[in-house]
Design a protein around this motif. Structure first.
Motif, mmCIF file in Angstrom:
data_model
loop_
_atom_site.group_PDB
_atom_site.id
_atom_site.type_symbol
_atom_site.label_atom_id
_atom_site.label_comp_id
_atom_site.label_asym_id
_atom_site.label_seq_id
_atom_site.Cartn_x
_atom_site.Cartn_y
_atom_site.Cartn_z
ATOM 1 N N LYS A 119 0.833 -1.204 0.000
ATOM 2 C CA LYS A 119 0.000 0.000 0.000
ATOM 3 C C LYS A 119 0.868 1.254 0.000
ATOM 4 O O LYS A 119 0.623 2.180 -0.785
ATOM 5 N N LYS A 120 1.886 1.293 0.870
ATOM 6 C CA LYS A 120 2.765 2.459 0.926
ATOM 7 C C LYS A 120 3.424 2.708 -0.431
ATOM 8 O O LYS A 120 3.496 3.849 -0.909
ATOM 9 N N THR A 121 3.925 1.653 -1.048
ATOM 10 C CA THR A 121 4.635 1.810 -2.321
ATOM 11 C C THR A 121 3.689 2.250 -3.428
ATOM 12 O O THR A 121 4.025 3.113 -4.248
ATOM 13 N N LEU A 122 2.495 1.656 -3.457
ATOM 14 C CA LEU A 122 1.509 2.034 -4.477
ATOM 15 C C LEU A 122 1.090 3.491 -4.320
ATOM 16 O O LEU A 122 1.034 4.249 -5.307
ATOM 17 N N LEU A 123 0.780 3.912 -3.094
ATOM 18 C CA LEU A 123 0.380 5.298 -2.873
ATOM 19 C C LEU A 123 1.526 6.257 -3.170
ATOM 20 O O LEU A 123 1.303 7.365 -3.681
ATOM 21 N N GLY A 124 2.755 5.839 -2.879
ATOM 22 C CA GLY A 124 3.900 6.657 -3.255
ATOM 23 C C GLY A 124 4.015 6.814 -4.759
ATOM 24 O O GLY A 124 4.315 7.906 -5.264
ATOM 25 N N GLY A 125 3.761 5.727 -5.484
ATOM 26 C CA GLY A 125 3.773 5.802 -6.947
ATOM 27 C C GLY A 125 2.681 6.713 -7.477
ATOM 28 O O GLY A 125 2.911 7.499 -8.415
ATOM 29 N N LEU A 126 1.496 6.614 -6.900
ATOM 30 C CA LEU A 126 0.398 7.501 -7.307
ATOM 31 C C LEU A 126 0.753 8.970 -7.072
ATOM 32 O O LEU A 126 0.483 9.835 -7.913
ATOM 33 N N ALA A 127 1.368 9.247 -5.912
ATOM 34 C CA ALA A 127 1.743 10.622 -5.602
ATOM 35 C C ALA A 127 2.775 11.151 -6.598
ATOM 36 O O ALA A 127 2.686 12.295 -7.064
ATOM 37 N N LEU A 128 3.764 10.324 -6.949
ATOM 38 C CA LEU A 128 4.778 10.750 -7.915
ATOM 39 C C LEU A 128 4.164 10.972 -9.293
ATOM 40 O O LEU A 128 4.521 11.932 -9.997
ATOM 41 N N LEU A 154 1.111 11.861 -9.910
ATOM 42 C CA LEU A 154 0.321 13.095 -9.814
ATOM 43 C C LEU A 154 1.232 14.324 -9.889
ATOM 44 O O LEU A 154 0.968 15.270 -10.643
ATOM 45 N N VAL A 155 2.312 14.324 -9.104
ATOM 46 C CA VAL A 155 3.229 15.467 -9.100
ATOM 47 C C VAL A 155 3.874 15.637 -10.467
ATOM 48 O O VAL A 155 4.005 16.761 -10.979
ATOM 49 N N GLY A 156 4.297 14.521 -11.088
ATOM 50 C CA GLY A 156 4.892 14.605 -12.419
ATOM 51 C C GLY A 156 3.925 15.167 -13.439
ATOM 52 O O GLY A 156 4.305 15.978 -14.298
ATOM 53 N N SER A 157 2.657 14.759 -13.347
ATOM 54 C CA SER A 157 1.644 15.277 -14.277
ATOM 55 C C SER A 157 1.424 16.766 -14.072
ATOM 56 O O SER A 157 1.279 17.527 -15.036
ATOM 57 N N LEU A 158 1.407 17.204 -12.802
ATOM 58 C CA LEU A 158 1.229 18.623 -12.509
ATOM 59 C C LEU A 158 2.394 19.443 -13.059
ATOM 60 O O LEU A 158 2.190 20.491 -13.689
ATOM 61 N N ILE A 159 3.611 18.958 -12.849
ATOM 62 C CA ILE A 159 4.783 19.660 -13.378
ATOM 63 C C ILE A 159 4.725 19.728 -14.900
ATOM 64 O O ILE A 159 5.050 20.750 -15.512
ATOM 65 N N ALA A 160 4.284 18.630 -15.534
ATOM 66 C CA ALA A 160 4.232 18.582 -16.998
ATOM 67 C C ALA A 160 3.280 19.626 -17.570
ATOM 68 O O ALA A 160 3.490 20.112 -18.689
ATOM 69 N N THR A 161 2.238 19.975 -16.842
ATOM 70 C CA THR A 161 1.304 20.990 -17.343
ATOM 71 C C THR A 161 1.863 22.400 -17.224
ATOM 72 O O THR A 161 1.344 23.329 -17.856
ATOM 73 N N LEU A 162 2.922 22.579 -16.431
ATOM 74 C CA LEU A 162 3.424 23.917 -16.133
ATOM 75 C C LEU A 162 4.748 24.252 -16.812
ATOM 76 O O LEU A 162 5.089 25.429 -16.933
ATOM 77 N N VAL A 171 -7.759 12.457 -11.624
ATOM 78 C CA VAL A 171 -7.855 10.996 -11.579
ATOM 79 C C VAL A 171 -6.890 10.440 -10.535
ATOM 80 O O VAL A 171 -7.256 9.589 -9.707
ATOM 81 N N SER A 172 -5.655 10.914 -10.549
ATOM 82 C CA SER A 172 -4.659 10.441 -9.583
ATOM 83 C C SER A 172 -5.048 10.831 -8.165
ATOM 84 O O SER A 172 -4.873 10.042 -7.223
ATOM 85 N N ALA A 173 -5.567 12.051 -7.995
ATOM 86 C CA ALA A 173 -5.948 12.511 -6.660
ATOM 87 C C ALA A 173 -7.077 11.659 -6.090
ATOM 88 O O ALA A 173 -7.036 11.257 -4.903
ATOM 89 N N VAL A 174 -8.090 11.373 -6.885
ATOM 90 C CA VAL A 174 -9.206 10.539 -6.420
ATOM 91 C C VAL A 174 -8.720 9.137 -6.077
ATOM 92 O O VAL A 174 -9.069 8.568 -5.028
#
Length: 509
Positions: A75-84, A86-94, A173-176
């Protein structure tokens, strides 16, 4: 786990949604390549790195992500992957530069590796055996839907919004999925898991990155440049050291003994070569639609549907065909169809219409749909129950590495073919340099100068580069078909593959 009751279906919903986002992302990005070239000033090498950074990082981290999840908590590893992701997608938009987008894609690739590997492990933990097939079917459908939806959704977003919008959809999607995963997914870990082989990870990743870097830089600097052959030689040394290390370490990153089984090797090698060629096609075809046929991004996505349609249709026919003629002949037939499609595609000229492209993409898609499931099942059939997890991760790793090299090598061929043909005679030096600097440069200069001669020359040069790329891809696929016939045993794989098990979960793996 039956104690979760009906909540486990919410867990499945969260995992399916994020997997769909991951699978949409890569195919949508291919549609955006011409837009990125124009709006970010990205040359062919930058575009290749935007693709390769994601696939290469994701490929090399699949196995370590699984080991880390087993040891420290899935669970920790999966949620860490989801967070990364999400952050990568946010950076890509900016970001506003190719380097920034490459960095964002690298973060997304790290997250994708954890998501892809650990979500499957979570499904096995959450669902009891009697419900697992239904859950895995939904999982496979999410992967499969990403193929046709990615180009269409990506094209629509590019037609109506700025280029970063193709990554914006990943954020909610990643946040949900992150919130649902935190609330619903139970923590689990293996009773005993070996320490991840970080030395092997460093050697393999460093070697692969160096090899891809040299391949991409060759087009700009040539093979004689120490920055090309020196880096590739260092990469080769690192990979040799990785193999030597793997043979002596107690818990290696990859168990090389798997490749001693002809069924495993006979399935993995053709599947890897297919991924190599497929990534090359997805790299050049959208650029052809937009650069030569002057389509919109959405139109470009829709024009890829014959490839996807052919793949979907033939993947449904693959399992019955394997039962009738065996995996060797099915894989070889698929390879020959792809070869025929690419050879026909190599007859494209600047005057060719979409009809020719639709035909060769359909034929190539039919071959891919036959070849990929049969190859994957041939490899999986060689694995024991104890090897299933790590063996599947090895298959996916090798294939994704092949995809990274496919975009790099075939993209470099496209660029070299274009530069060798575009006619810049009579142009001012600055305009001539801009026209040759990147594949779409001549088209941009021709439009700015209102020069119909240069416009025709640039389109003819692009189609020449694409034709060379497709011919090389055809040769690779012919070689893959021959290897399947040589490597796969006549009886063992046939018997293993003839048991009627579904192959669809491997189509997009």
């Amino acid at each position: 786990m039956t104690s979760l009751g009906g909540r486990r279906w919410w867990v499945l919903a969260a995992l399916v949604v994020i997997l769909l986002a991951v699978s949409l992302d890569l195919t949508a990005l291919n549609i955006a390549l011409p837009t990125l070239s124009a709006q970010l000033g990205a040359g062919t090498s930058a575009l290749q790195w935007i693709i390769a950074s994601y696939t290469l990082v994701s490929a090399t981290l699949l196995i370590p992500a699984g080991l880390i999840g087993d040891r420290y908590g899935r669970k920790k590893t999966l949620l860490g992957g989801l967070a990364l992701f999400l952050v990568g997608s946010l950076i890509a938009t900016l970001v506003s530069s190719p380097a920034g987008l490459i960095a964002a894609r690298t973060l997304m690739g790290i997250g994708s590796a954890a998501i892809t590997t650990l979500a499957m492990s979570v499904l096995v933990v959450v669902f009891p055996p009697e419900e697992r097939p239904k859950a895995l079917g939904a999982w496979a459908a999410a992967s499969f839907l990403g193929l046709p939806l990615g180009p269409i959704i990506g094209g629509y977003l590019l037609d109506h919004f700025w280029w970063g919008s193709i990554f914006l959809i990943n954020i909610p999607v990643s946040a949900v999925a992150l919130v649902l995963g935190f609330i619903l997914i139970p923590e689990s870990r293996a009773a005993s898991a070996p320490r991840p082989d970080f030395a092997g990870l460093l050697l393999s990743t460093g070697g692969l990155v160096a090899m891809v870097y040299g391949t991409i830089q060759e087009d700009e600097y040539g093979w004689s440049s120490p920055g090309v052959w020196g880096v590739m030689a260092a990469g080769a040394v690192a990979l040799v050291a990785f193999v030597a290390w793997t043979r002596h370490v107690a818990h290696p990153l990859i168990d090389l003994r798997l490749f001693a089984d002809r069924r495993f090797t006979g399935g993995v090698v053709p599947a890897t070569l297919l991924t190599f060629a497929m990534f090359g096609v997805l790299f050049v075809a959208p650029q052809y639609f937009q650069a030569v046929l002057a389509t919109t991004p959405l139109g470009s996505g829709l024009r890829l549907l014959p490839l996807i349609g052919g793949l979907v249709v033939s993947s449904r026919l693959g399992a019955p065909l394997v039962k009738r003629i065996g995996p060797r002949l099915t894989i070889a037939l698929g390879g020959l169809l792809i070869t025929a499609g690419m050879v026909y595609g190599a007859t494209t000229t600047a005057e060719s219409g979409y009809g020719l492209a639709a035909c060769w993409l359909t034929v190539a898609g039919l071959g891919m749909g036959l070849m990929l499931p049969a190859s994957m099942n041939a490899a999986i059939s060689a694995l024991s129950a104890e090897q299933a997890g790590v063996g599947s991760a090895v298959v996916m790793t090798v294939r994704l590495v092949g995809g990274a090299f496919g975009a790099a090598v075939l993209g470099s061929l496209l660029s070299a073919g274009y530069r060798g043909r575009v006619d810049v005679a009579g142009l001012p030096p600055a305009a001539a340099e801009a026209a040759r600097a990147k594949v779409g440069g001549g088209l941009a200069v021709a439009e700015r100068l209102h020069d119909p001669r240069l416009l025709h020359s640039a389109r003819a040069a692009f189609t020449h580069g694409m034709d060379v790329t497709l011919l090389v891809g055809a040769g690779i696929m012919m070689f893959a078909a021959l290897l399947a016939l040589i490597l796969l045993p006549r009886r063992g794989a046939d018997e293993a593959m003839g048991n009627g098990q579904s192959t669809h979960e491997y189509v997009s793996a």
